[in-house]
Scaffold this motif. Structure first.
Motif, PDB file in Angstrom:
ATOM      1  N   ALA A  43      23.426   1.368  -1.113  1.00  0.00           N
ATOM      2  CA  ALA A  43      22.748   1.104  -2.389  1.00  0.00           C
ATOM      3  C   ALA A  43      21.268   1.474  -2.241  1.00  0.00           C
ATOM      4  CB  ALA A  43      22.911  -0.357  -2.800  1.00  0.00           C
ATOM      5  N   PRO A  44      20.975   2.777  -2.162  1.00  0.00           N
ATOM      6  CA  PRO A  44      19.599   3.205  -1.855  1.00  0.00           C
ATOM      7  C   PRO A  44      18.648   2.988  -3.021  1.00  0.00           C
ATOM      8  CG  PRO A  44      20.961   5.108  -2.349  1.00  0.00           C
ATOM      9  CD  PRO A  44      21.885   3.922  -2.336  1.00  0.00           C
ATOM     10  N   VAL A  45      17.433   2.622  -2.673  1.00  0.00           N
ATOM     11  CA  VAL A  45      16.310   2.586  -3.609  1.00  0.00           C
ATOM     12  C   VAL A  45      15.275   3.564  -3.074  1.00  0.00           C
ATOM     13  CG1 VAL A  45      14.462   1.197  -4.596  1.00  0.00           C
ATOM     14  CG2 VAL A  45      16.737   0.194  -4.280  1.00  0.00           C
ATOM     15  N   TRP A  46      15.019   4.607  -3.831  1.00  0.00           N
ATOM     16  CA  TRP A  46      14.108   5.646  -3.354  1.00  0.00           C
ATOM     17  C   TRP A  46      12.684   5.343  -3.797  1.00  0.00           C
ATOM     18  CZ3 TRP A  46      15.970   8.517   0.319  1.00  0.00           C
ATOM     19  CH2 TRP A  46      17.350   8.715   0.384  1.00  0.00           C
ATOM     20  N   VAL A  47      11.765   5.562  -2.867  1.00  0.00           N
ATOM     21  CA  VAL A  47      10.369   5.151  -3.054  1.00  0.00           C
ATOM     22  C   VAL A  47       9.449   6.325  -2.712  1.00  0.00           C
ATOM     23  CG1 VAL A  47       8.572   3.559  -2.283  1.00  0.00           C
ATOM     24  CG2 VAL A  47      10.930   2.771  -2.485  1.00  0.00           C
ATOM     25  N   ALA A  48       8.409   6.490  -3.508  1.00  0.00           N
ATOM     26  CA  ALA A  48       7.355   7.453  -3.198  1.00  0.00           C
ATOM     27  C   ALA A  48       6.265   6.729  -2.424  1.00  0.00           C
ATOM     28  CB  ALA A  48       6.795   8.070  -4.468  1.00  0.00           C
ATOM     29  N   VAL A  49       6.012   7.167  -1.206  1.00  0.00           N
ATOM     30  CA  VAL A  49       4.974   6.574  -0.362  1.00  0.00           C
ATOM     31  C   VAL A  49       3.796   7.547  -0.291  1.00  0.00           C
ATOM     32  CG1 VAL A  49       4.373   5.699   1.915  1.00  0.00           C
ATOM     33  CG2 VAL A  49       6.676   5.302   1.002  1.00  0.00           C
ATOM     34  N   THR A  50       2.682   7.142  -0.832  1.00  0.00           N
ATOM     35  CA  THR A  50       1.458   7.938  -0.722  1.00  0.00           C
ATOM     36  C   THR A  50       0.727   7.535   0.554  1.00  0.00           C
ATOM     37  OG1 THR A  50       1.276   8.030  -3.129  1.00  0.00           O
ATOM     38  CG2 THR A  50      -0.695   8.608  -1.857  1.00  0.00           C
ATOM     39  N   HIS A  51       0.321   8.508   1.327  1.00  0.00           N
ATOM     40  CA  HIS A  51      -0.274   8.208   2.628  1.00  0.00           C
ATOM     41  C   HIS A  51      -1.249   9.302   3.028  1.00  0.00           C
ATOM     42  CE1 HIS A  51       1.956  11.404   4.781  1.00  0.00           C
ATOM     43  NE2 HIS A  51       2.909  11.139   3.907  1.00  0.00           N
ATOM     44  N   TYR A  52      -1.983   9.053   4.084  1.00  0.00           N
ATOM     45  CA  TYR A  52      -2.803  10.081   4.731  1.00  0.00           C
ATOM     46  C   TYR A  52      -2.600   9.949   6.241  1.00  0.00           C
ATOM     47  CZ  TYR A  52      -6.113   6.527   6.277  1.00  0.00           C
ATOM     48  OH  TYR A  52      -6.680   5.442   6.879  1.00  0.00           O
ATOM     49  N   GLY A  53      -2.984  10.975   6.966  1.00  0.00           N
ATOM     50  CA  GLY A  53      -2.887  10.908   8.427  1.00  0.00           C
ATOM     51  C   GLY A  53      -1.687  11.662   8.971  1.00  0.00           C
ATOM     52  N   TRP A  54      -1.524  11.608  10.278  1.00  0.00           N
ATOM     53  CA  TRP A  54      -0.483  12.349  10.984  1.00  0.00           C
ATOM     54  C   TRP A  54       0.408  11.416  11.783  1.00  0.00           C
ATOM     55  CZ3 TRP A  54      -5.000  15.583  13.230  1.00  0.00           C
ATOM     56  CH2 TRP A  54      -5.444  16.498  12.268  1.00  0.00           C
ATOM     57  N   ARG A  55       1.648  11.847  11.968  1.00  0.00           N
ATOM     58  CA  ARG A  55       2.564  11.171  12.886  1.00  0.00           C
ATOM     59  C   ARG A  55       2.629  11.990  14.162  1.00  0.00           C
ATOM     60  NH1 ARG A  55       4.571   8.342  16.263  1.00  0.00           N
ATOM     61  NH2 ARG A  55       6.751   7.657  16.310  1.00  0.00           N
ATOM     62  N   SER A  56       2.259  11.385  15.274  1.00  0.00           N
ATOM     63  CA  SER A  56       2.310  12.037  16.582  1.00  0.00           C
ATOM     64  C   SER A  56       2.950  11.090  17.578  1.00  0.00           C
ATOM     65  CB  SER A  56       0.906  12.435  17.057  1.00  0.00           C
ATOM     66  OG  SER A  56       0.939  12.901  18.397  1.00  0.00           O
ATOM     67  N   GLN A  57       4.118  11.476  18.092  1.00  0.00           N
ATOM     68  CA  GLN A  57       4.756  10.669  19.120  1.00  0.00           C
ATOM     69  C   GLN A  57       3.970  10.711  20.423  1.00  0.00           C
ATOM     70  OE1 GLN A  57       8.754  12.198  19.321  1.00  0.00           O
ATOM     71  NE2 GLN A  57       9.420  11.097  17.480  1.00  0.00           N
ATOM     72  N   LEU A  58       3.338  11.857  20.697  1.00  0.00           N
ATOM     73  CA  LEU A  58       2.565  11.997  21.927  1.00  0.00           C
ATOM     74  C   LEU A  58       1.366  11.064  21.940  1.00  0.00           C
ATOM     75  CD1 LEU A  58       2.024  13.492  24.601  1.00  0.00           C
ATOM     76  CD2 LEU A  58       0.751  15.204  23.282  1.00  0.00           C
ATOM     77  N   LEU A  59       0.643  11.002  20.818  1.00  0.00           N
ATOM     78  CA  LEU A  59      -0.563  10.171  20.728  1.00  0.00           C
ATOM     79  C   LEU A  59      -0.279   8.776  20.176  1.00  0.00           C
ATOM     80  CD1 LEU A  59      -3.055  12.833  19.296  1.00  0.00           C
ATOM     81  CD2 LEU A  59      -2.824  12.079  21.672  1.00  0.00           C
ATOM     82  N   THR A  60       0.964   8.521  19.777  1.00  0.00           N
ATOM     83  CA  THR A  60       1.346   7.240  19.154  1.00  0.00           C
ATOM     84  C   THR A  60       0.463   6.960  17.943  1.00  0.00           C
ATOM     85  OG1 THR A  60       1.887   6.466  21.387  1.00  0.00           O
ATOM     86  CG2 THR A  60       1.990   4.854  19.623  1.00  0.00           C
TER      87      THR A  60
END
Length: 217
Positions: free
Chosen positions: A113-130
């Motif tokens: 029963a999905p509810v889809w959401v728009a997430v406004t954000h800034y920045g980066w996802r980096s696994q290396l830098l966490t």
């Protein structure tokens, strides 16, 4: 020198692009699956994290961070931090991370029963830098195919381009009126100095030739 010049220009353009890409808002369509608070330790990646909640006075090498965990329409995970930006950089003036966390928790849904959401954000996802993008707004949308026109980014980039063009035109006019005449005057003065030096060398050679007997004229 040409290679050095273009290397510096390219490096400057890449730096500007990186700052804009990190700072300007982006929007993801996701399904929120969990919200939680984690105790995070900060090291060399601390520049990618905001300060403590505005008014809390919390600081140090570790603190509690709110997180919003989500899933993209293709099933890949997406994790956001939820921190106040306060009055610092970038200038989102976000002061409602607690309220945003409650909104996100209220929009949690399941695969069936999905509810889809728009997430406004800034920045980066980096696994290396966490590092994680910082969510600044969430709102429910009609489905995973919802699309938006990034009007703010378009207007901002157009205004920025106009400002750069005006500054560049101003610089060209200033250089043509102030700097180029000085360069031309300096070049003419240098030419005159070289001519005088050449005349003195000729006079000196004639004087030496006359005294040494090599001047038969």
């Amino acid at each position: 020198m040409r290679y050095v010049k273009w290397t510096l220009i390219l490096g400057w353009l890449l730096a500007v692009f990186a700052v804009l890409h990190y700072t300007l808002p982006q929007r993801d369509i996701v399904r929120i699956v969990n919200t939680e608070i984690r105790r995070m330790d900060f090291g060399t990646n601390s520049i990618f994290w905001a300060g403590g909640d505005t008014g809390s006075g919390e600081a140090g090498v570790n603190r509690d961070i709110r997180f919003i965990e989500a899933v993209n329409p293709d099933g890949s995970p997406q994790v956001y931090r939820n921190e106040d930006t306060g009055w610092g950089w970038p200038p989102y003036f976000k002061l409602d991370s607690s309220d945003l966390q409650a909104q996100a928790a209220d929009l949690i849904s399941t695969r069936d029963a999905p509810v889809w959401v728009a997430v406004t954000h800034y920045g980066w996802r980096s696994q290396l830098l966490t590092t994680f993008p910082n969510a600044v707004k969430v709102r429910q949308v009609s489905g995973p195919d919802a699309s938006f026109v990034p009007w703010f980014n378009i207007v901002f980039l157009v205004v920025l381009a106009l400002i750069v063009a005006i500054l560049w035109r101003t610089w060209l006019n200033f250089r043509r009126r102030r700097i180029d005449p000085l360069v031309e005057d300096a070049s003419e003065t240098w030419d005159q100095v070289e001519l005088r030096a050449a005349d003195k060398r000729r006079i000196w050679r004639r004087w030496v030739d006359r005294w040494t007997g090599r001047d038969k004229g």
